[in-house]
Design a protein around this motif. Structure first.
Motif, PDB file in Angstrom:
ATOM      1  N   PRO A  37      80.448  24.809  23.834  1.00  0.00           N
ATOM      2  CA  PRO A  37      81.068  26.092  24.154  1.00  0.00           C
ATOM      3  C   PRO A  37      80.806  27.077  23.029  1.00  0.00           C
ATOM      4  O   PRO A  37      80.711  26.690  21.864  1.00  0.00           O
ATOM      5  N   THR A  84      85.014  27.948  32.340  1.00  0.00           N
ATOM      6  CA  THR A  84      85.126  29.076  31.425  1.00  0.00           C
ATOM      7  C   THR A  84      83.732  29.424  30.952  1.00  0.00           C
ATOM      8  O   THR A  84      83.328  29.022  29.881  1.00  0.00           O
ATOM      9  N   VAL A 222      85.260  34.501  17.769  1.00  0.00           N
ATOM     10  CA  VAL A 222      85.991  33.384  18.375  1.00  0.00           C
ATOM     11  C   VAL A 222      87.120  32.949  17.440  1.00  0.00           C
ATOM     12  O   VAL A 222      88.229  32.664  17.882  1.00  0.00           O
ATOM     13  N   ALA A 223      86.843  32.927  16.124  1.00  0.00           N
ATOM     14  CA  ALA A 223      87.866  32.499  15.168  1.00  0.00           C
ATOM     15  C   ALA A 223      89.106  33.377  15.261  1.00  0.00           C
ATOM     16  O   ALA A 223      90.232  32.896  15.136  1.00  0.00           O
ATOM     17  N   ALA A 224      88.904  34.667  15.508  1.00  0.00           N
ATOM     18  CA  ALA A 224      90.046  35.577  15.590  1.00  0.00           C
ATOM     19  C   ALA A 224      90.879  35.330  16.843  1.00  0.00           C
ATOM     20  O   ALA A 224      92.060  35.664  16.887  1.00  0.00           O
ATOM     21  N   HIS A 225      90.266  34.742  17.846  1.00  0.00           N
ATOM     22  CA  HIS A 225      90.978  34.554  19.116  1.00  0.00           C
ATOM     23  C   HIS A 225      90.877  33.125  19.615  1.00  0.00           C
ATOM     24  O   HIS A 225      90.801  32.892  20.819  1.00  0.00           O
ATOM     25  N   LEU A 226      90.811  32.171  18.675  1.00  0.00           N
ATOM     26  CA  LEU A 226      90.590  30.778  19.089  1.00  0.00           C
ATOM     27  C   LEU A 226      91.708  30.303  20.008  1.00  0.00           C
ATOM     28  O   LEU A 226      92.882  30.412  19.691  1.00  0.00           O
ATOM     29  N   ARG A 227      91.290  29.796  21.160  1.00  0.00           N
ATOM     30  CA  ARG A 227      92.218  29.278  22.153  1.00  0.00           C
ATOM     31  C   ARG A 227      92.913  28.045  21.589  1.00  0.00           C
ATOM     32  O   ARG A 227      92.254  27.133  21.098  1.00  0.00           O
ATOM     33  N   ARG A 228      94.233  28.031  21.606  1.00  0.00           N
ATOM     34  CA  ARG A 228      94.954  26.831  21.152  1.00  0.00           C
ATOM     35  C   ARG A 228      94.875  25.807  22.259  1.00  0.00           C
ATOM     36  O   ARG A 228      95.254  26.087  23.387  1.00  0.00           O
ATOM     37  N   PRO A 387      85.701  18.913  18.453  1.00  0.00           N
ATOM     38  CA  PRO A 387      86.775  19.730  17.878  1.00  0.00           C
ATOM     39  C   PRO A 387      86.228  21.097  17.476  1.00  0.00           C
ATOM     40  O   PRO A 387      85.186  21.190  16.838  1.00  0.00           O
ATOM     41  N   ARG A 388      86.934  22.158  17.894  1.00  0.00           N
ATOM     42  CA  ARG A 388      86.415  23.508  17.677  1.00  0.00           C
ATOM     43  C   ARG A 388      86.215  23.877  16.209  1.00  0.00           C
ATOM     44  O   ARG A 388      85.248  24.561  15.878  1.00  0.00           O
ATOM     45  N   PRO A 389      87.111  23.451  15.269  1.00  0.00           N
ATOM     46  CA  PRO A 389      86.844  23.791  13.864  1.00  0.00           C
ATOM     47  C   PRO A 389      85.468  23.319  13.407  1.00  0.00           C
ATOM     48  O   PRO A 389      84.747  24.045  12.737  1.00  0.00           O
ATOM     49  N   LEU A 391      82.840  22.762  15.290  1.00  0.00           N
ATOM     50  CA  LEU A 391      81.804  23.511  16.002  1.00  0.00           C
ATOM     51  C   LEU A 391      81.517  24.836  15.305  1.00  0.00           C
ATOM     52  O   LEU A 391      80.371  25.153  14.975  1.00  0.00           O
ATOM     53  N   TYR A 392      82.575  25.609  15.045  1.00  0.00           N
ATOM     54  CA  TYR A 392      82.339  26.944  14.491  1.00  0.00           C
ATOM     55  C   TYR A 392      82.012  26.880  12.999  1.00  0.00           C
ATOM     56  O   TYR A 392      81.260  27.720  12.493  1.00  0.00           O
TER      57      TYR A 392
END
Lengths: 497, 178
Positions: A37, A84, A222-228, A387-389, A391-392
């Motif tokens: 994603p 999404t 994305v970091a500013a609006h990361l989906r919880r 895990p998103r952390p 990834l980004y």
């Protein structure tokens, strides 16, 4: 030379073990990155630009082509399993694909998408083989005024056809042109916007701009609006289709490319419009109207085939005219520039091995894509749980490698971050990124063609419209600009009646 | 999409909220500043001797600079009239919550820090710190796992780029020891 013999030579290039390896790596890497994603095809190619410093051009472009197609397929997988969509081209895949996955037909949806990509890519590449040499042949005689006209057309098209606000598109275009101005003037050696800095005198490398806008800008946004709690993907088994499914979808696969290819070739946003058009067409033609919205397989098959064919159309324009019509093509053009190769009408004469090897590798890549993706689908689905952390963090990490690799300068990392922050602001305030990157890449070239054309005509502006070709292009530009006014006039008249 | 907002009258104490609603005007200011910068740079350029041909190195910057000023004004008009740029969406983007500035600032700091450290410490160390720091900023708190992953990613990337792909990255003192 005949296109077919050239193509056979191209297969000779593409089928060498090392190039086969690059194609396979490209397809796998592209799909994996596309599934992840938040990473679209443009960012994937941008992040991999540093490999151009170490690879031969043929290998690099074979890999980039694999990444392009792979990432598009990967994006659809994410759409179908997560609902999404990351990039606009994959929105349509979610419309029927996600309901299919929810009702337990995810395997069929993925199969319809994979085979759709294969069919669309094959037909699209055949059209590319048939058309590209002819287009290049027609374009061989065009001169500076014509080039300038085409580039203006590209600027106008990316700012006014795409996106919903022309003024914001224009702002983005001007930001890109400004970045392109930095450095020594190519014709006189004058310093422009360098503020006396030696590092800036070389200009800002396109790689840094592409990585900054696409990777850093996106990661920060994305970091500013990361989906919880990211959305849960729907588990899926091995893709397969029943005979009844095939009977329903083969016509959709066949129709898709003829919608996708022409739209890919013109600067109208790549796969976004044709996937939607294909969706509407399939819906109208379907005998299973009751299934639409709840998971009609034609609604996955047609648009996916159109999307894949539009990528082939994009390559026609990029290889023959040197014009990027999508963000991925823009970044690939940057890669060509890294090698000092100028795509355009002469490319087919000057670099036949490269061009035909690349085209042949598209066929190879398509077969690999189908052969690898059907069995690997469950693995790809697992990637959605990353895990998103990580990834980004990984995106930032690879972006910093990319910028540092340009020249081994720390200042490049700072410029990268600044451009990334610009990219962040653009995402926040709805300025489209594509006009900026196209302007950075084409801006300096357009200025050169303009000045060359005016030198030939001794300063007379009439030199810019001296050829039938340029006049035609300017007519198209006027039409594009006048289109919203015309539309308004027509609807007003209709309302009056 | 520029969606016209319904014409709410500005609240008496609402100057700050008006500014917050119209924060896009900041974009106009940036464009104005950029345009002024480009124009000044172009007009202070010394071109007499170097000019070859009718269009000199000044022409395009002047057009771009002027264009930036015009667009800044037009955008300001659009924003005041209620036009809004549509923020970009994505798989992991949740626009229903306000922007998390702390994370963005942390990430920016971590990135700058690693840029400063890349030459003294070498890429394997600065890259690992970048990865770990970014993951931390993004909310990962696995102190057993995160540094390990960061170190592995950084070492593997260094090997692949520096040795296999021929993209030189500084090894630093650590690679000297290994």
């Amino acid at each position: 030379m005949n296109a077919l013999t050239s193509l056979l030579d191209g297969f000779g290039t593409a089928l060498t073990p090392i190039n086969l390896l690059w194609a396979a790596i490209g397809v796998l890497l592209g799909t994996a990155i596309g599934v992840l994603p938040g990473i679209g095809p443009a960012m994937a190619v941008a992040l991999l630009l540093p490999v151009t410093y170490g690879l031969e051009p043929i290998g690099a472009f074979i890999m980039f082509a694999g990444i392009y197609y792979g990432a598009m397929f990967g994006g659809s997988t994410t759409s179908i399993l997560l609902n999404t969509p990351g990039e606009s081209a994959a929105v349509v895949a979610a419309m029927e694909g996600n309901p299919m996955a929810k009702s337990g037909r995810g395997a069929q949806a993925l199969a319809a998408a994979a085979i759709g990509h294969f069919a669309g890519g094959m037909v699209g590449t055949v059209l590319l083989v048939a058309l590209a040499p002819a287009v290049a042949g027609l374009a061989v005689d065009i001169g500076a005024p014509d080039y300038f006209a085409i580039m203006v057309l590209a600027f106008i098209a990316v700012t006014s056809v795409l996106g919903s606000s022309r003024i914001r598109g224009l702002a983005s275009l001007l930001i890109g042109l400004t970045i392109g101005l930095v450095g020594l003037d190519r014709m006189t050696g004058q310093q422009r916007l360098t503020f006396g800095s030696l590092q800036l005198a070389d200009g800002i490398d396109v790689v840094i701009v592409a990585v900054g806008l696409f990777a850093i800008g996106e990661a920060l946004w994305v970091a500013a609006h990361l989906r919880r709690g990211p959305p849960e993907p729907i588990p899926v088994g091995l893709p397969w289709l029943s005979r009844g499914d095939v009977r329903r979808t083969w016509k959709s696969w066949a129709r898709g490319p003829f919608i996708g290819f022409p739209f890919g070739a013109i600067p109208a946003g790549g796969a976004e419009i044709p996937t939607f058009l294909s969706y509407v067409t399939e819906k109208r033609l379907s005998r299973h109207q009751e299934e639409w919205g709840k998971g009609a397989i034609e609604g996955v098959a047609g648009p996916e085939s159109a999307a894949s064919a539009s990528a082939a159309g994009t390559l026609v324009t990029m290889l023959t005219l040197g014009l990027p019509t999508t963000a991925v093509a823009a970044v690939m053009l940057a890669a060509f520039q890294q090698y000092g190769i100028q795509p355009g009408p002469l490319l087919f004469e000057r670099e036949p091995d490269l061009v035909w090897g690349l085209i042949a590798s598209l066929f190879v890549g398509m077969v690999l894509l189908l052969a690898l993706n059907l069995p690997l689908a469950p693995v790809w689905a697992k990637l959605l749980r990353i895990p998103r952390p990580y990834l980004y963090a990984g995106i930032l990490f690879f972006a910093s490698i990319g910028a540092y690799a340009v020249g081994g300068e720390v200042i490049d990392l700072v410029i990268l971050l600044i451009i990334g922050l610009i990219g962040f602001g653009m995402r926040r305030y709805g300025l489209p990124v594509l006009p900026a990157i196209v302007a950075v890449i084409l801006g300096p070239a357009a200025e050169q063609q303009l000045r060359r054309a005016l030198q030939i005509s001794d300063g007379s502006v009439s030199g810019l419209v001296g050829t039938p070709f340029s006049v035609t292009v300017y007519a198209v530009i006027v039409l594009l600009l006048a289109w919203p006014l015309l539309k308004k006039a027509v609807t007003r008249r209709r309302a009056e009646h | 999409m520029t969606t016209p907002t319904t014409g709410l009258p500005p609240e008496p104490a609402g100057r700050r909220s008006w500014l917050r609603d119209h924060s896009e005007l900041g974009v106009c200011v940036m464009l104005l500043v950029l345009g002024a910068l480009v124009l000044t740079d172009a007009l202070t350029m010394d071109v007499d001797l170097t000019q070859r041909g009718p269009v000199g190195p000044r022409t395009v910057p002047v057009v771009v600079g002027a264009g930036l000023l015009v667009v800044a004004v037009l955008l300001a008009v659009d924003v005041v009239r209620g036009g809004r740029g549509r923020a970009e969406t994505g798989e992991d983007v949740d626009l229903s919550e306000p922007a998390d500035w702390r994370t963005v600032l942390l990430l920016t700091g971590v990135f700058l820090g690693s840029a400063v450290l890349i030459e003294p410490l070498g890429f394997p160390v600065s890259g690992a710190l970048l990865f770990w720091g970014a993951a931390f900023a993004l909310g990962s708190r696995r102190f057993d796992r995160d540094p390990l992953i960061a170190a592995t990613v950084s070492l593997v990337a260094h090997t692949v780029f520096d040795n296999l792909l021929g993209v030189p990255l500084p090894g630093g003192p650590l690679m000297g020891v290994l």
